[in-house]
Scaffold this motif. Structure first.
Motif, PDB file in Angstrom:
ATOM      1  N   SER A  90       0.849  -1.231   0.063  1.00  0.00           N
ATOM      2  CA  SER A  90       0.060  -0.008   0.076  1.00  0.00           C
ATOM      3  C   SER A  90       0.936   1.415   0.188  1.00  0.00           C
ATOM      4  CB  SER A  90      -0.901  -0.088   1.247  1.00  0.00           C
ATOM      5  OG  SER A  90      -1.882  -1.149   1.194  1.00  0.00           O
ATOM      6  N   SER A 102      -4.866   5.956   2.701  1.00  0.00           N
ATOM      7  CA  SER A 102      -5.270   6.618   1.381  1.00  0.00           C
ATOM      8  C   SER A 102      -6.930   6.150   1.278  1.00  0.00           C
ATOM      9  CB  SER A 102      -4.555   6.150   0.152  1.00  0.00           C
ATOM     10  OG  SER A 102      -5.331   6.336  -0.925  1.00  0.00           O
ATOM     11  N   ASN A 104      -8.309   5.507  -1.851  1.00  0.00           N
ATOM     12  CA  ASN A 104      -8.046   4.898  -3.019  1.00  0.00           C
ATOM     13  C   ASN A 104      -8.049   3.463  -2.677  1.00  0.00           C
ATOM     14  OD1 ASN A 104      -8.400   7.304  -4.701  1.00  0.00           O
ATOM     15  ND2 ASN A 104      -6.333   7.627  -4.400  1.00  0.00           N
ATOM     16  N   LEU A 105      -8.436   2.436  -3.736  1.00  0.00           N
ATOM     17  CA  LEU A 105      -8.391   1.141  -3.346  1.00  0.00           C
ATOM     18  C   LEU A 105      -7.864   0.442  -4.688  1.00  0.00           C
ATOM     19  CD1 LEU A 105     -11.880   0.349  -1.995  1.00  0.00           C
ATOM     20  CD2 LEU A 105      -9.747   0.927  -0.719  1.00  0.00           C
ATOM     21  N   TYR A 106      -6.648  -0.384  -4.460  1.00  0.00           N
ATOM     22  CA  TYR A 106      -6.383  -1.233  -5.448  1.00  0.00           C
ATOM     23  C   TYR A 106      -6.473  -2.809  -5.126  1.00  0.00           C
ATOM     24  CZ  TYR A 106      -3.540  -3.221  -9.267  1.00  0.00           C
ATOM     25  OH  TYR A 106      -3.181  -4.082 -10.351  1.00  0.00           O
ATOM     26  N   ALA A 436      -6.688   5.220 -12.707  1.00  0.00           N
ATOM     27  CA  ALA A 436      -6.274   5.809 -11.681  1.00  0.00           C
ATOM     28  C   ALA A 436      -5.163   6.964 -11.841  1.00  0.00           C
ATOM     29  CB  ALA A 436      -5.155   4.744 -10.805  1.00  0.00           C
ATOM     30  N   LYS A 451     -12.178   9.440  -5.881  1.00  0.00           N
ATOM     31  CA  LYS A 451     -11.437   8.390  -5.288  1.00  0.00           C
ATOM     32  C   LYS A 451     -11.619   7.270  -6.491  1.00  0.00           C
ATOM     33  CE  LYS A 451     -13.464   9.751  -0.917  1.00  0.00           C
ATOM     34  NZ  LYS A 451     -14.077  10.961  -1.702  1.00  0.00           N
ATOM     35  N   LYS A 480       0.212  -1.506  -9.837  1.00  0.00           N
ATOM     36  CA  LYS A 480       0.548  -0.544  -8.478  1.00  0.00           C
ATOM     37  C   LYS A 480       1.831   0.151  -8.686  1.00  0.00           C
ATOM     38  CE  LYS A 480       0.328  -4.705  -6.363  1.00  0.00           C
ATOM     39  NZ  LYS A 480       0.686  -5.621  -5.383  1.00  0.00           N
ATOM     40  N   PHE A 505      -2.854   4.514  -2.288  1.00  0.00           N
ATOM     41  CA  PHE A 505      -3.832   3.377  -2.580  1.00  0.00           C
ATOM     42  C   PHE A 505      -3.747   2.333  -1.241  1.00  0.00           C
ATOM     43  CE2 PHE A 505      -0.356   2.085  -5.144  1.00  0.00           C
ATOM     44  CZ  PHE A 505      -0.012   0.839  -4.720  1.00  0.00           C
ATOM     45  N   ARG A 506      -4.767   1.930  -0.691  1.00  0.00           N
ATOM     46  CA  ARG A 506      -4.857   0.797  -0.043  1.00  0.00           C
ATOM     47  C   ARG A 506      -4.738  -0.396  -0.687  1.00  0.00           C
ATOM     48  NH1 ARG A 506      -9.073   2.401   4.964  1.00  0.00           N
ATOM     49  NH2 ARG A 506      -8.158   4.748   5.124  1.00  0.00           N
ATOM     50  N   CYS A 507      -3.891  -1.295  -0.615  1.00  0.00           N
ATOM     51  CA  CYS A 507      -3.904  -2.570  -1.524  1.00  0.00           C
ATOM     52  C   CYS A 507      -4.870  -3.646  -0.872  1.00  0.00           C
ATOM     53  CB  CYS A 507      -2.444  -3.149  -1.790  1.00  0.00           C
ATOM     54  SG  CYS A 507      -2.169  -4.490  -2.659  1.00  0.00           S
ATOM     55  N   SER A 559     -12.530   2.769   2.365  1.00  0.00           N
ATOM     56  CA  SER A 559     -11.565   4.104   2.410  1.00  0.00           C
ATOM     57  C   SER A 559     -11.802   4.614   3.576  1.00  0.00           C
ATOM     58  CB  SER A 559     -12.014   4.706   1.152  1.00  0.00           C
ATOM     59  OG  SER A 559     -13.378   5.059   1.272  1.00  0.00           O
TER      60      SER A 559
END
Length: 636
Positions: A90, A102, A104-106, A436, A451, A480, A505-507, A559
């Motif tokens: 992340s 973050s 945002n999400l991945y 992104a 987001k 990523k 981003f949060r992985c 998030s």
């Protein structure tokens, strides 16, 4: 305390409930695994819909293919899976590696399973979806071996193979054009994903889907069925190349399509329902000047006539008394009432002699922007060669790292047309994460807080590819890293304007459920097996894993802010500023429960095995009743 369900939304149960609200007399009960469950009596429902129902083999208009019913089942079937946070991959809001703050999400994993897990939490919250799915060119790789044959409420996870690094292994198969199920397999792949994705769209949301001629016709029929033909907005034409291939057998292909469907399409300017597209900003206003110091500001001269017929025929009297008619081959561009208003406002340029008058078009009247057109020329939305340059600039040490990426400009334009500063955009065929990149660019320019949620299957890279030689073992690793590099580049170029930019981003990674089989099917556990399962949580799962699954189960955005606190020697997760307080440690005492109850969270969640002793378990409800009776308590 009520036990959490810890599985994805059951769409069949939701549909039964919805039908039951309309036709309560069609509700019945059937026995399933020894339990009574609600069901629909279709004979009663047919009676209620007797004027519309089509029976037997009567001819009807329909779009179908082999296994279409299985695709519907695939979309509706609940799953027992989990999203596990990967903190080390992340990136924080400010670009700090390993931070988890973050918005945002991945997400790595099969996008159908991921969409199901997101369905309840993000139901109706996504403003824009963009996807660039496989085009079915005759050499695309899909994942087919998903098992949707689970019946009833049996959510026990399947036996999923793992590689030596502990990652789930996906079975890819190429869809060759020699395959007798060529279109069928593609439709079975795309249909359930779009069906689930639709539920994530907000009422004023929109979806864009890139495609080419191989499946454009079928995709449009699928979207007409799922989103409604009445919600079709446009087919955008993207000019993807500027060169002509003289080696082409028939035509040199220079474009792709982007299908656009609204969740609810507006039918007029005054219609307040549904998706409202943004106007494009005017980028060149140099032609507007103010030589006569007009109090309304800069203007430019526009013709008063046009080729197309607009209004009734009339005459205009100039200040010198001359009466003029429209030219023989042209018409007045404005109604007579509008011309009178222009004259009263001194907005007419009469000119000298017998010249035709002009009208002042003021910048203040048009600066809101331009209506987008359906032809996205390369000068407006980039092309494939530009897309290659953009990713090669980020990965200068490894040019050619990703084939067939979309242009940042194309994604930027779609976001510009569709998103407002705080909206959420979802791309569940993320690829190299171009979406992104574009969202961060747009946020840096206007200070927005849009987001993104990127979802990508960890498809392995070819051992002969530049990406593999550079150390990238799957597409997710490329995506990523692109976000990391693009975020750093955008922040450096924007300077102070990017001070609040979220470039992280949060992985998360898709995995089997955090819960053991006994959690979902306690009746199936024998007495011998009961002693072997002293805990209903798998041994390799962390409190952070349980927290993410809890947030999904309770409908809390992934998030949301997460702060880890220590209460009486135990770790407590504070989510969304006290909305949820969760403790998954063992040996939770009355002191811990009291401290949590006194903060009056909306939700309080504990593990089944959390309580230190029988006394703590007995006092639990009494402590909450005393300090926070309104708190919703859950156990897993």
């Amino acid at each position: 305390m009520e036990r959490m369900k810890m599985h994805s939304r059951d769409n069949v149960a939701a549909n039964v409930e919805a039908v039951g609200l309309l036709f309560p007399n069609a509700l019945t009960e059937v026995m399933q695994d020894g339990k009574a469950v609600q069901a629909i009596d279709f004979d009663v429902l047919r009676q209620e819909l007797s004027r519309e129902i089509v029976e037997g083999r009567e001819e009807r208009y329909a779009f179908t293919w082999p296994d279409k019913r299985q695709s519907i089942l695939a979309a509706n079937a609940p799953i027992a899976m989990a999203l596990r946070p990967i903190v080390e991959d992340s990136v924080g809001r400010d670009g700090t590696a390993g931070a988890f703050d973050s918005e945002n999400l991945y997400i790595e994993g099969d996008n159908l399973d991921v969409l199901k897990l997101l369905q309840e939490t993000y139901l109706g919250k996504v403003k824009m979806i963009y996807i660039d799915p496989p085009y079915n060119t005759g050499n695309d790789a899909f994942v087919y071996d998903d098992d949707f044959a689970m019946e009833g409420v049996d959510f026990v996870s399947a036996n999923v193979p793992y590689d030596e690094h502990g990652n789930m292994v996906y079975d890819f198969k190429k869809n060759l054009d020699s395959n007798g199920r060529f279109h069928t397999d593609w439709l079975n792949m795309i249909y359930p994903r779009l069906k689930v994705a639709k539920s994530l769209l907000a009422e004023d949301g929109v979806i864009f889907i890139s495609i080419d001629d191989n499946e454009q016709e079928n995709l449009k029929k699928v979207c007409n069925e799922l989103f409604g033909e009445q919600n079709f907005v446009a087919t955008l034409i993207w000019e993807k190349v500027h060169t002509r291939k003289n080696s082409a057998i028939n035509f040199s292909s220079s474009h792709e399509y982007v299908l656009c469907y609204a969740k609810v399409r507006r039918n007029s300017i005054k219609d307040n329902r549904g998706w409202k597209r943004n106007l494009l900003p005017r980028e060149n206003t140099d032609s507007y000047t103010n030589p006569d110091m007009d109090p309304k500001g800069p203007w430019k001269a526009d013709p008063i006539t046009a080729h197309n017929y607009y209004a009734a025929d009339y005459t205009i009297t100039k200040p010198n008394g001359e009466v003029i008619c429209r030219p023989q081959d042209r018409y007045w561009a404005y109604s007579e009432a509008s011309i009178r208003r222009f004259i009263e406002d001194n907005s007419i340029l009469w000119g000298e002699g017998r010249s035709m008058p002009m009208v002042k078009r003021y910048l203040c009247d048009v600066q809101n922007g331009l209506v987008p057109v359906t032809l996205f020329k390369r000068e407006f939305a980039g092309d494939t060669s530009q897309a290659k340059r953009q990713i090669d600039e980020l990965f200068s040490e490894c040019r050619g790292i990703f084939d067939y990426t979309k242009s940042v400009d194309l994604m930027y334009r779609l976001a510009q047309i569709s998103l407002n500063p705080g909206d959420i955009v979802l791309d569940f065929f993320s690829g190299s994460a171009t979406t992104a990149h574009a969202v961060m660019q747009l946020n840096a320019e206007d200070g927005g807080s849009r987001k993104f949620i990127m979802v990508q299957l960890p498809e392995v890279t070819d051992e002969k590819s530049e990406a593999y030689r550079a150390g990238y073992r799957n597409i997710c690793e490329i995506g990523k890293e692109r976000i990391r590099r693009a975020g750093a580049k955008i922040a450096a170029e924007a300077g102070e304007k990017a001070a609040r930019l979220d470039r992280g981003f949060r992985c998360l990674r898709l995995d089997t459920s955090n819960m053991t089989d006994v959690y979902y099917a306690p009746d199936a556990v024998t007495q011998d097996g009961l002693f072997a399962q002293v805990d209903n949580v798998k041994a390799d799962r962390t409190p952070e894993d349980l927290l993410v699954q809890t947030m999904l189960d309770l409908g809390i955005l992934l998030s949301s802010s997460i702060v880890v606190e220590e209460v009486a020697g135990r770790r407590v997760f504070n989510v969304a500023d006290g909305f949820l307080l969760a403790c998954f440690d063992r040996d939770v005492t009355d002191e811990v429960v009291t401290a949590i109850a006194q903060r009056r969270p909306y939700y309080a969640v504990f593990r089944d095995a959390s309580m230190a002793d029988d006394s703590a378990l007995t006092n639990f409800d009494q402590l909450f009743a005393a300090y926070s009776p309104a708190t919703v308590r859950r156990v897993l």
